[in-house]
Design a protein around this motif. Structure first.
Motif, PDB file in Angstrom:
ATOM      1  N   SER A 177       0.818  -1.216   0.000  1.00 54.01           N
ATOM      2  CA  SER A 177       0.000   0.000   0.000  1.00 54.01           C
ATOM      3  C   SER A 177       0.850   1.264   0.000  1.00 54.01           C
ATOM      4  CB  SER A 177      -0.920  -0.009   1.232  1.00 54.01           C
ATOM      5  OG  SER A 177      -1.363   1.293   1.506  1.00 54.01           O
ATOM      6  N   PRO A 178       0.654   2.137  -1.007  1.00 54.39           N
ATOM      7  CA  PRO A 178       1.415   3.395  -1.025  1.00 54.39           C
ATOM      8  C   PRO A 178       1.071   4.263   0.180  1.00 54.39           C
ATOM      9  CG  PRO A 178      -0.304   3.398  -2.733  1.00 54.39           C
ATOM     10  CD  PRO A 178      -0.277   2.018  -2.124  1.00 54.39           C
ATOM     11  N   TYR A 179      -0.183   4.186   0.644  1.00 55.78           N
ATOM     12  CA  TYR A 179      -0.603   5.008   1.791  1.00 55.78           C
ATOM     13  C   TYR A 179       0.141   4.573   3.048  1.00 55.78           C
ATOM     14  CZ  TYR A 179      -4.460   6.022  -1.333  1.00 55.78           C
ATOM     15  OH  TYR A 179      -5.200   6.375  -2.405  1.00 55.78           O
ATOM     16  N   TRP A 180       0.287   3.246   3.227  1.00 56.45           N
ATOM     17  CA  TRP A 180       0.953   2.718   4.423  1.00 56.45           C
ATOM     18  C   TRP A 180       2.404   3.164   4.442  1.00 56.45           C
ATOM     19  CZ3 TRP A 180       0.281   1.156   9.087  1.00 56.45           C
ATOM     20  CH2 TRP A 180       1.271   0.423   9.756  1.00 56.45           C
ATOM     21  N   SER A 181       3.098   3.040   3.270  1.00 56.86           N
ATOM     22  CA  SER A 181       4.510   3.435   3.232  1.00 56.86           C
ATOM     23  C   SER A 181       4.639   4.912   3.574  1.00 56.86           C
ATOM     24  CB  SER A 181       5.093   3.192   1.832  1.00 56.86           C
ATOM     25  OG  SER A 181       4.629   1.974   1.358  1.00 56.86           O
ATOM     26  N   ALA A 182       3.719   5.726   3.003  1.00 55.09           N
ATOM     27  CA  ALA A 182       3.782   7.167   3.298  1.00 55.09           C
ATOM     28  C   ALA A 182       3.553   7.409   4.784  1.00 55.09           C
ATOM     29  CB  ALA A 182       2.732   7.898   2.470  1.00 55.09           C
ATOM     30  N   GLY A 183       2.581   6.672   5.359  1.00 49.80           N
ATOM     31  CA  GLY A 183       2.272   6.805   6.786  1.00 49.80           C
ATOM     32  C   GLY A 183       3.457   6.421   7.634  1.00 49.80           C
ATOM     33  N   GLU A 184       4.122   5.309   7.238  1.00 49.99           N
ATOM     34  CA  GLU A 184       5.288   4.829   8.001  1.00 49.99           C
ATOM     35  C   GLU A 184       6.429   5.843   7.934  1.00 49.99           C
ATOM     36  OE1 GLU A 184       6.100   0.135   8.463  1.00 49.99           O
ATOM     37  OE2 GLU A 184       6.411   1.006   6.495  1.00 49.99           O
ATOM     38  N   ARG A 185       6.593   6.408   6.720  1.00 52.74           N
ATOM     39  CA  ARG A 185       7.662   7.426   6.565  1.00 52.74           C
ATOM     40  C   ARG A 185       7.384   8.610   7.456  1.00 52.74           C
ATOM     41  NH1 ARG A 185       7.482   6.120   1.102  1.00 52.74           N
ATOM     42  NH2 ARG A 185       6.294   7.983   0.573  1.00 52.74           N
ATOM     43  N   ALA A 186       6.077   9.004   7.482  1.00 45.94           N
ATOM     44  CA  ALA A 186       5.697  10.166   8.298  1.00 45.94           C
ATOM     45  C   ALA A 186       5.980   9.879   9.762  1.00 45.94           C
ATOM     46  CB  ALA A 186       4.213  10.488   8.078  1.00 45.94           C
ATOM     47  N   CYS A 187       5.700   8.619  10.200  1.00 48.65           N
ATOM     48  CA  CYS A 187       5.941   8.254  11.598  1.00 48.65           C
ATOM     49  C   CYS A 187       7.439   8.315  11.892  1.00 48.65           C
ATOM     50  CB  CYS A 187       5.434   6.847  11.903  1.00 48.65           C
ATOM     51  SG  CYS A 187       3.648   6.791  11.960  1.00 48.65           S
ATOM     52  N   ALA A 188       8.223   7.726  10.945  1.00 45.21           N
ATOM     53  CA  ALA A 188       9.668   7.668  11.157  1.00 45.21           C
ATOM     54  C   ALA A 188      10.243   9.091  11.252  1.00 45.21           C
ATOM     55  CB  ALA A 188      10.320   6.907   9.997  1.00 45.21           C
ATOM     56  N   ALA A 189       9.624   9.982  10.463  1.00 45.25           N
ATOM     57  CA  ALA A 189      10.114  11.367  10.472  1.00 45.25           C
ATOM     58  C   ALA A 189       9.635  12.108  11.727  1.00 45.25           C
ATOM     59  CB  ALA A 189       9.631  12.093   9.223  1.00 45.25           C
TER      60      ALA A 189
END
Ligand code: PLP
Length: 393
Positions: free
Chosen positions: A380-392
């Motif tokens: 899921s592109p949304y999940w990866s974006a969400g994970e990146r946002a969390c990591a950031a």
């Protein structure tokens, strides 16, 4: 492959005792209950017995039971009757989360000039009772609110809502299709005027339903024809279906305790284990005032349809939204009405259990679902974006 059936709000398996009770009425005892001869008369006696069994389950008199073909017919018959017997009243009160059997009918009536108030629900799926009170006007012919929601299991305070309608001389109908057989209902303790039941939701076959109409309530039949059901519903009775539903009602009364203890425990275990094992998941709707068999869980950033397809590979049957709305990729109208965020609403799955489910089946789902969600999230592109946002951060 074995089937693990967790979609009992869509339809249920006919109980073996129900099958046994109905079978003779297809072949050996095929008489028409309206016939003068005793061959038909013996069937009429069994229909009377089924009416008593159904009445016992919901605490009413057998005369107040009208057998119909399904929940949809019962809903339509109730609302149309309320409008027909009060031609001067042009207003209907209902909610945004009703089943299409009520909602689509009301939309059709709105097209024909009736005024329809669709009450909103809050994030837990509950009505604002003050707003409900304010919506009831001298022009209101009927208020129709479901007893329990088919998607979330949330239970509306319909006994109180009926009292509020009665105080203003307004007829009250409830779609109790999901509630009957799962939670105790005693119509002697309420002023509900009309109530709908569907056989296939409580281990009777499809094609049989009930409309309860309180004694003294003015009623105009939906199907006009013969004198069946005391002139309140024309058409030769579906005798095997009627006898099946009577038996199913008797069994439901007997299994109510199990429904509210063992089934509830299975549901709660499934729910808490999934929430614990799967991050970004949550339950939709009030978890207290809720049917014991239903759990609607959102898994953020995944498509409900993809989850269903992968569960299907293991023989696990569940539902995303209600069966009637699946097939469209719109999030369900119930979750939208509750304001469930888009990324959550899309990944919602409804599990609905029955007394036939076992601990082993629940263990199997608890084992199989977390890796399914993990796999789908990786795609899921949304999940990866969400994970990146969390990591950031
Ligand atoms: N009302 C509710 C709350 C339902 O869940 C359903 C079926 O899903 C219906 C009405 C319609 O019942 P039937 O399928 O018997 O027409």
């Amino acid at each position: 492959m074995r089937t693990i059936y967790l979609d009992n709000n869509a339809t249920t398996q006919v109980a073996p005792e129900v099958m046994e009770a109905m079978m003779p009425y297809f072949h050996d005892l095929f008489g028409n209950p309206s016939s003068m001869h005793s061959f038909g008369g013996q069937v009429a006696a069994k229909v009377r017995g089924a009416r008593e069994q159904a009445a016992a389950l919901i605490g009413c008199s057998p005369d107040e039971i009208i057998f119909t073909s399904c929940g949809t017919e019962s809903d339509n018959a109730a609302i149309r009757s309320a409008l027909t017997v009060q031609p001067d009243k042009r207003h209907i009160v209902t909610s945004r989360v009703e089943h299409p059997a009520v909602r689509a009918l009301c939309a059709d009536l709105a097209q024909r000039g009736y005024r329809v108030t669709e009450l909103a629900v809050d994030a837990t799926g509950h009505l604002d009772m003050e707003q409900y009170r304010e919506s009831l006007t001298p022009d209101t012919a009927v208020a129709s609110l479901m007893w329990a929601n088919n998607e979330t299991g949330v239970i509306f305070p319909v006994v109180r809502a009926a009292e509020m309608a009665r105080e203003r001389g307004i007829l009250f109908h409830t779609d109790a299709v999901q509630a009957v057989g799962k939670i105790p209902i005693d119509l002697r303790k309420s002023v509900i005027d009309m109530l709908s039941i569907s056989g296939h939701k409580l281990h009777a076959p499809k094609g049989i339903g009930i409309l309860y109409v309180r004694k003294g309530t003015r009623f105009s039949p939906f199907l006009i024809g013969g004198h069946q059901e005391k002139g309140r519903r024309g058409g030769t009775e579906n005798t095997p279906g009627v006898i099946a539903l009577g038996k199913a009602c008797e069994l439901a009364a007997r299994h109510m305790e199990e429904e509210n203890t063992r089934v509830r425990q299975l549901r709660d275990r499934l729910e808490s284990e999934l929430l614990q094992r799967i991050p970004n998941s949550r339950v939709n709707g009030d978890t207290v005032s809720r049917l014991p068999n239903t759990s609607n869980i959102s898994f953020e950033f995944v498509e409900g349809e993809s989850i269903l397809l992968m569960l299907n590979e293991y023989g696990i049957c569940a539902s995303s939204g209600s069966a009637c709305t699946s097939g469209s990729l719109q999030p369900s109208h119930v979750l939208r009405a509750m304001g469930v965020p888009f990324t959550m609403a899309h990944g919602s799955i409804r599990f609905s259990l029955s007394i036939y489910n076992t601990d082993e089946e629940i263990d199997f789902v608890i084992e199989k679902l977390p890796p399914i969600i993990e796999t789908l999230r990786k795609l899921s592109p949304y999940w990866s974006a969400g994970e990146r946002a969390c990591a950031a951060g």
